[in-house]
Design a protein around this motif. Structure first.
Motif: not given
Length: 164
Positions: A113-119, A84-94, A125-130
């Motif tokens: 695949i990378i997503f950004v959380a939005v308001d 996770t970044g400040k607002t991003s979530i990096h997902i590994m998919v198989e 918007k910030p996401v909790k750290s993984w």
């Protein structure tokens, strides 16, 4: 590196279903675009659950199709947060599949695949750290960081060709 399903203590999502006749391409196998839709759905579910808010896709990369998927096979799509970044979530998919007569799934596709959380206004918007807990999770987070650096290098090299 272990498969996502073998990793403990990761926030993960797993879908299972049967490939359908409408998923077929001209070669008689499941269409790559259909597989990409499955990837997006599982990854979005994983990211949305982690972020606890709406997320938008900002990057899909490193997609690798290992083997074709046949119609009527059992499909399993595993998605897991690996960074996770400040607002991003990096997902590994198989993506895996198996015939009903087989007991073991075979890996067919992999990607990040990378997503950004939005308001509600569409602003990041910030996401909790993984935080990685195991050696395998640390390796996955390092892998995500290396991929991020590679993407930035490619972007910088391509800047002269962009009309930004």
């Amino acid at each position: 590196m272990k498969n996502i399903a073998e990793l403990p203590n990761l926030h993960k999502t797993s879908f299972q279903f049967i490939s359908e006749p409408s998923d077929i391409n001209y070669g008689g196998k499941v269409h790559g675009g259909v597989v990409m839709k499955w990837i997006d759905q599982a990854a979005y579910t994983c990211a949305r659950t982690w972020a606890e808010s709406y997320c938008v896709t900002v990057y899909v990369g490193g997609i690798r199709f290992y083997k074709p998927i046949n119609i009527g096979e059992v499909i399993k799509v595993d998605a897991a947060v690996i960074y996770t970044g400040k607002t991003s979530i990096h997902i590994m998919v198989e993506v895996y599949s198996r015939d009903f007569s087989d007991k073991v799934f075979e890996k067919k596709t992999h990607c990040i695949i990378i997503f950004v959380a939005v308001d509600e206004n569409g602003n990041p918007k910030p996401v909790k750290s993984w935080i990685p807990q195991s050696e395998q999770e640390v390796k996955l987070a390092e892998y995500a960081v290396r991929l991020k650096e590679l993407r930035e290098n490619i972007h910088n090299e391509m800047k002269p060709f962009f009309n930004e």
